[in-house]
Design a protein around this motif. Structure first.
Motif, mmCIF file in Angstrom:
data_model
loop_
_atom_site.group_PDB
_atom_site.id
_atom_site.type_symbol
_atom_site.label_atom_id
_atom_site.label_comp_id
_atom_site.label_asym_id
_atom_site.label_seq_id
_atom_site.Cartn_x
_atom_site.Cartn_y
_atom_site.Cartn_z
ATOM 1 N N MET A 139 3.122 -15.529 -3.702
ATOM 2 C CA MET A 139 2.537 -16.377 -4.735
ATOM 3 C C MET A 139 2.596 -15.659 -6.085
ATOM 4 N N THR A 140 3.232 -16.299 -7.054
ATOM 5 C CA THR A 140 3.371 -15.673 -8.377
ATOM 6 C C THR A 140 2.507 -16.329 -9.442
ATOM 7 N N LEU A 141 2.182 -17.611 -9.279
ATOM 8 C CA LEU A 141 1.442 -18.315 -10.318
ATOM 9 C C LEU A 141 0.027 -17.771 -10.454
ATOM 10 N N GLU A 142 -0.349 -17.532 -11.704
ATOM 11 C CA GLU A 142 -1.712 -17.100 -11.997
ATOM 12 C C GLU A 142 -2.473 -18.143 -12.811
ATOM 13 N N HIS A 143 -1.735 -18.893 -13.637
ATOM 14 C CA HIS A 143 -2.352 -19.941 -14.449
ATOM 15 C C HIS A 143 -1.505 -21.209 -14.374
ATOM 16 N N LEU A 144 -2.180 -22.331 -14.360
ATOM 17 C CA LEU A 144 -1.512 -23.626 -14.302
ATOM 18 C C LEU A 144 -2.141 -24.524 -15.357
ATOM 19 N N ILE A 145 -1.294 -25.056 -16.234
ATOM 20 C CA ILE A 145 -1.741 -25.939 -17.315
ATOM 21 C C ILE A 145 -1.193 -27.330 -17.020
ATOM 22 N N LEU A 146 -2.069 -28.314 -16.971
ATOM 23 C CA LEU A 146 -1.682 -29.693 -16.672
ATOM 24 C C LEU A 146 -1.949 -30.532 -17.916
ATOM 25 N N LEU A 147 -0.887 -30.935 -18.597
ATOM 26 C CA LEU A 147 -0.993 -31.633 -19.884
ATOM 27 C C LEU A 147 -0.642 -33.104 -19.718
ATOM 28 N N ARG A 148 -1.543 -33.975 -20.182
ATOM 29 C CA ARG A 148 -1.224 -35.399 -20.176
ATOM 30 C C ARG A 148 -0.422 -35.761 -21.420
ATOM 31 N N HIS A 149 0.429 -36.747 -21.281
ATOM 32 C CA HIS A 149 1.272 -37.211 -22.391
ATOM 33 C C HIS A 149 0.435 -37.819 -23.517
ATOM 34 N N GLY A 150 1.079 -37.987 -24.664
ATOM 35 C CA GLY A 150 0.443 -38.631 -25.803
ATOM 36 C C GLY A 150 0.322 -40.136 -25.621
ATOM 37 N N GLN A 151 -0.292 -40.764 -26.603
ATOM 38 C CA GLN A 151 -0.603 -42.188 -26.518
ATOM 39 C C GLN A 151 0.643 -43.067 -26.572
ATOM 40 N N THR A 152 0.596 -44.165 -25.852
ATOM 41 C CA THR A 152 1.598 -45.221 -25.931
ATOM 42 C C THR A 152 0.905 -46.506 -26.373
ATOM 43 N N ASP A 153 1.704 -47.499 -26.748
ATOM 44 C CA ASP A 153 1.108 -48.795 -27.090
ATOM 45 C C ASP A 153 0.367 -49.375 -25.890
ATOM 46 N N TRP A 154 0.900 -49.161 -24.703
ATOM 47 C CA TRP A 154 0.228 -49.678 -23.511
ATOM 48 C C TRP A 154 -1.103 -48.982 -23.283
ATOM 49 N N ASN A 155 -1.202 -47.704 -23.607
ATOM 50 C CA ASN A 155 -2.501 -47.035 -23.530
ATOM 51 C C ASN A 155 -3.508 -47.717 -24.446
ATOM 52 N N SER A 156 -3.095 -47.978 -25.669
ATOM 53 C CA SER A 156 -4.018 -48.571 -26.641
ATOM 54 C C SER A 156 -4.410 -49.987 -26.239
ATOM 55 N N GLU A 157 -3.552 -50.659 -25.468
ATOM 56 C CA GLU A 157 -3.858 -52.001 -24.979
ATOM 57 C C GLU A 157 -4.593 -51.984 -23.637
ATOM 58 N N GLN A 158 -4.844 -50.783 -23.111
ATOM 59 C CA GLN A 158 -5.431 -50.612 -21.780
ATOM 60 C C GLN A 158 -4.605 -51.354 -20.720
ATOM 61 N N ARG A 159 -3.290 -51.194 -20.851
ATOM 62 C CA ARG A 159 -2.348 -51.814 -19.922
ATOM 63 C C ARG A 159 -1.841 -50.740 -18.958
ATOM 64 N N LEU A 160 -1.830 -51.052 -17.675
ATOM 65 C CA LEU A 160 -1.495 -50.074 -16.647
ATOM 66 C C LEU A 160 0.009 -49.828 -16.623
ATOM 67 N N GLN A 161 0.403 -48.589 -16.810
ATOM 68 C CA GLN A 161 1.814 -48.247 -16.943
ATOM 69 C C GLN A 161 2.458 -47.863 -15.618
ATOM 70 N N GLY A 162 1.779 -46.995 -14.850
ATOM 71 C CA GLY A 162 2.371 -46.549 -13.600
ATOM 72 C C GLY A 162 3.736 -45.931 -13.816
ATOM 73 N N HIS A 163 4.753 -46.445 -13.105
ATOM 74 C CA HIS A 163 6.112 -45.924 -13.212
ATOM 75 C C HIS A 163 6.907 -46.541 -14.362
ATOM 76 N N ARG A 164 6.321 -47.478 -15.097
ATOM 77 C CA ARG A 164 7.043 -48.075 -16.223
ATOM 78 C C ARG A 164 7.333 -46.987 -17.256
ATOM 79 N N ASP A 165 8.540 -46.994 -17.792
ATOM 80 C CA ASP A 165 8.978 -45.927 -18.688
ATOM 81 C C ASP A 165 8.689 -46.319 -20.132
ATOM 82 N N ILE A 166 7.450 -46.130 -20.546
ATOM 83 C CA ILE A 166 6.981 -46.552 -21.866
ATOM 84 C C ILE A 166 7.034 -45.369 -22.829
ATOM 85 N N ASP A 167 7.545 -45.602 -24.024
ATOM 86 C CA ASP A 167 7.663 -44.545 -25.032
ATOM 87 C C ASP A 167 6.312 -44.210 -25.661
ATOM 88 N N LEU A 168 6.202 -43.004 -26.187
ATOM 89 C CA LEU A 168 5.095 -42.668 -27.061
ATOM 90 C C LEU A 168 5.138 -43.561 -28.299
#
Length: 215
Positions: A1-30
């Motif tokens: 085991m080599t990993l000591e730190h793990l950073i999990l970053l969520r993507h930036g906002q999309t229009d669907w985020n602002s509309e509270q629309r569920l994206q799932g696997h849809r490939d929506i741009d920032l």
């Protein structure tokens, strides 16, 4: 085991985020705000000193990872196992629309075990199980600090699995804000939570369903 730190970053906002629309696997741009968030967050994420970056193959995550890569000079590896939860029949619907047509199913998915899933979609356990394979593979390499750029639902499930949380507690983890992150570090062979939902604006407190994992 080599990993000591793990950073999990969520993507930036999309229009669907602002509309509270569920994206799932849809490939929506920032959107423009999401691109600004990624650029603004990148120096702080880079300061956590990742030595490898792996991103979901969806553009909103890849472009967010690219902003960090511009600061660190690291290449971005792409792995579809870091994709968001497949939302099945709910993809493309707003949360309000889902609640009207699928009230019981929505409530079960939000509040029960990680094995609940949207109709035709993935459970949190399924998502976390595919995502943790990426962690295991990195752990078998040379990296000590890894940045995974992913999605809210994936990060919540992966956090629960890495911390070995009881099934009944997975749904108590709130969703991650756009361009916010989770940091875990390993101590005596076990992952420990260092920070959760951290970001430039500090901890983002949810308002109702504003931070539902899976979007």
């Amino acid at each position: 085991m080599t990993l000591e730190h793990l950073i999990l970053l969520r993507h930036g906002q999309t229009d669907w985020n602002s509309e509270q629309r569920l994206q799932g696997h849809r490939d929506i741009d920032l959107n423009a705000a999401g691109r600004r968030q990624a650029v603004q967050a990148a120096p702080s994420v880079a300061a956590l000193r990742p030595d490898v970056i792996v991103s979901s193959d969806l553009r909103r995550a890849r472009d967010t990872a690219g902003a960090v890569a511009d600061v660190t000079g690291l290449p971005v590896a792409v792995d579809p196992r870091l994709r968001e939860t497949s939302m099945g029949k709910w993809e493309g619907m707003t949360r309000d629309e889902v609640v009207v047509d699928w009230s019981a199913e929505w409530d079960a998915w939000r509040t029960t075990s990680p094995d609940a899933s949207p109709p035709g979609g993935e459970s949190r356990r399924q998502v976390a199980t595919r995502a943790i394979e990426v962690v295991h593979e990195l752990d078998a390499g040379d990296a000590q600090r890894a940045l995974l750029t992913s999605h809210g639902g994936t990060i919540v499930g992966l956090t629960g699995l890495l911390l070995d949380l009881p099934d009944t507690t997975w749904s108590t983890l709130i969703g991650i804000g756009n361009c916010h992150w989770v940091v875990l570090h390993r101590y005596r062979g076990a992952w420990r939570l260092h920070s959760y939902n951290a970001g430039l604006g500090g901890v983002v407190l949810p308002h109702g369903e504003d931070q539902v994992a899976g979007t």
